[in-house]
Structures are given as structure tokens and as C-alpha cells.
Design a protein around this motif. Structure first.
Motif, PDB file in Angstrom:
ATOM      1  N   MET A   1      77.985  77.673   3.689  1.00  0.00           N
ATOM      2  CA  MET A   1      77.820  77.297   5.169  1.00  0.00           C
ATOM      3  C   MET A   1      76.511  78.220   5.731  1.00  0.00           C
ATOM      4  O   MET A   1      76.712  79.638   5.651  1.00  0.00           O
ATOM      5  CB  MET A   1      78.794  77.483   6.085  1.00  0.00           C
ATOM      6  CG  MET A   1      78.804  77.289   7.458  1.00  0.00           C
ATOM      7  SD  MET A   1      80.371  77.327   8.429  1.00  0.00           S
ATOM      8  CE  MET A   1      80.212  75.562   9.079  1.00  0.00           C
ATOM      9  N   THR A   2      75.601  77.677   6.343  1.00  0.00           N
ATOM     10  CA  THR A   2      74.550  78.479   6.830  1.00  0.00           C
ATOM     11  C   THR A   2      74.625  78.753   8.321  1.00  0.00           C
ATOM     12  O   THR A   2      74.988  77.534   9.059  1.00  0.00           O
ATOM     13  CB  THR A   2      73.127  77.788   6.554  1.00  0.00           C
ATOM     14  OG1 THR A   2      72.996  77.310   5.180  1.00  0.00           O
ATOM     15  CG2 THR A   2      71.897  78.394   6.995  1.00  0.00           C
ATOM     16  N   ALA A   3      74.587  79.878   8.823  1.00  0.00           N
ATOM     17  CA  ALA A   3      74.660  79.936  10.450  1.00  0.00           C
ATOM     18  C   ALA A   3      73.329  79.399  10.982  1.00  0.00           C
ATOM     19  O   ALA A   3      72.185  79.331  10.424  1.00  0.00           O
ATOM     20  CB  ALA A   3      74.772  81.417  10.486  1.00  0.00           C
ATOM     21  N   PRO A   4      73.809  79.066  12.156  1.00  0.00           N
ATOM     22  CA  PRO A   4      72.333  78.587  13.056  1.00  0.00           C
ATOM     23  C   PRO A   4      71.433  79.447  13.085  1.00  0.00           C
ATOM     24  O   PRO A   4      71.630  80.752  13.408  1.00  0.00           O
ATOM     25  CB  PRO A   4      73.032  78.142  14.267  1.00  0.00           C
ATOM     26  CG  PRO A   4      74.513  77.823  13.900  1.00  0.00           C
ATOM     27  CD  PRO A   4      74.944  78.824  13.126  1.00  0.00           C
ATOM     28  N   THR A   5      70.234  79.203  13.392  1.00  0.00           N
ATOM     29  CA  THR A   5      69.169  80.186  13.659  1.00  0.00           C
ATOM     30  C   THR A   5      68.378  79.845  14.892  1.00  0.00           C
ATOM     31  O   THR A   5      68.168  78.432  15.312  1.00  0.00           O
ATOM     32  CB  THR A   5      67.929  80.044  12.391  1.00  0.00           C
ATOM     33  OG1 THR A   5      68.600  80.368  11.171  1.00  0.00           O
ATOM     34  CG2 THR A   5      66.811  81.011  12.760  1.00  0.00           C
ATOM     35  N   PHE A   6      68.488  80.661  15.764  1.00  0.00           N
ATOM     36  CA  PHE A   6      67.552  80.649  17.204  1.00  0.00           C
ATOM     37  C   PHE A   6      66.183  81.017  17.216  1.00  0.00           C
ATOM     38  O   PHE A   6      66.010  82.153  16.782  1.00  0.00           O
ATOM     39  CB  PHE A   6      68.443  81.083  18.152  1.00  0.00           C
ATOM     40  CG  PHE A   6      69.927  80.728  18.224  1.00  0.00           C
ATOM     41  CD1 PHE A   6      70.407  79.895  19.175  1.00  0.00           C
ATOM     42  CD2 PHE A   6      70.785  81.145  17.287  1.00  0.00           C
ATOM     43  CE1 PHE A   6      71.513  79.320  19.168  1.00  0.00           C
ATOM     44  CE2 PHE A   6      72.189  80.455  17.486  1.00  0.00           C
ATOM     45  CZ  PHE A   6      72.322  79.585  18.511  1.00  0.00           C
ATOM     46  N   TYR A   7      65.130  80.256  17.851  1.00  0.00           N
ATOM     47  CA  TYR A   7      64.029  80.723  18.086  1.00  0.00           C
ATOM     48  C   TYR A   7      63.857  80.668  19.642  1.00  0.00           C
ATOM     49  O   TYR A   7      64.091  79.742  20.226  1.00  0.00           O
ATOM     50  CB  TYR A   7      63.158  79.876  17.442  1.00  0.00           C
ATOM     51  CG  TYR A   7      63.444  79.767  16.006  1.00  0.00           C
ATOM     52  CD1 TYR A   7      62.455  80.738  15.105  1.00  0.00           C
ATOM     53  CD2 TYR A   7      64.085  78.883  15.406  1.00  0.00           C
ATOM     54  CE1 TYR A   7      62.460  80.564  13.935  1.00  0.00           C
ATOM     55  CE2 TYR A   7      64.386  78.956  14.126  1.00  0.00           C
ATOM     56  CZ  TYR A   7      63.465  79.917  13.300  1.00  0.00           C
ATOM     57  OH  TYR A   7      63.730  79.660  11.719  1.00  0.00           O
TER      58      TYR A   7
END
Length: 84
Positions: A1-7
Motif C-alpha cells: 500500500m502506497t501512502a498518498p502524496t501531497f503537493y
């Protein structure tokens, strides 16, 4: 599972005293076809996008904004991805 990434980046408002938050979340593990989430400020300016929609938006928006003139100084910065 990949954690969400925020920009995230803030855009100054014309009054010069405040700014508007702009953020994009990329969550490739979402169970639906909309891994990109765009939010501009508070309220209702939010949308989920498919990758193809996000690319189309990027292309149209970059051409449209470029027609307004040179980029402002506040965007000449590195946008570092964040996990939260």
C-alpha cells in the motif's frame, strides 16, 4: 500500500495581505479511477481526476496561463512532496 502524496503551494491574493492554498493529493491505491484530488482554497473548488483528466488539465491550464505573460516569482520554488 502506497501512502498518498501531497503537493502544496500558496498563491498570493490581489490584496497582497492574504493567500490561497492550492494542493494536489495523489493516491494511487484508491479503489476508484480517481487517484488525483485537486483543491483550491476552502469551499467548493475541489475535484477528483483520473490520470488522463489530470494530464489534459495540466496541458490546457499551462497553455492558458502562459498566454497571460511571464510566470510570477512566487511559483519559482521547488514543490516538495509530503506524505501528509
Amino acid at each position: 500500500m502506497t501512502a498518498p502524496t501531497f503537493y502544496r503551494l500558496r498563491a498570493p491574493n490581489p490584496d497582497g495581505a492574504s493567500s490561497t492554498a492550492v494542493s494536489v493529493r495523489v493516491d494511487p491505491d484508491r479503489p476508484d479511477p480517481y487517484p488525483v484530488y485537486l483543491a483550491v482554497g476552502g469551499g467548493r473548488r475541489r475535484m477528483h481526476l483520473t490520470p488522463d483528466e489530470a494530464w489534459a488539465l495540466w496541458r490546457c491550464l499551462s497553455e492558458a496561463v502562459a498566454s497571460l505573460g511571464d510566470p510570477p516569482d512566487h511559483i519559482r520554488t521547488r514543490v516538495t512532496p509530503d506524505r501528509r
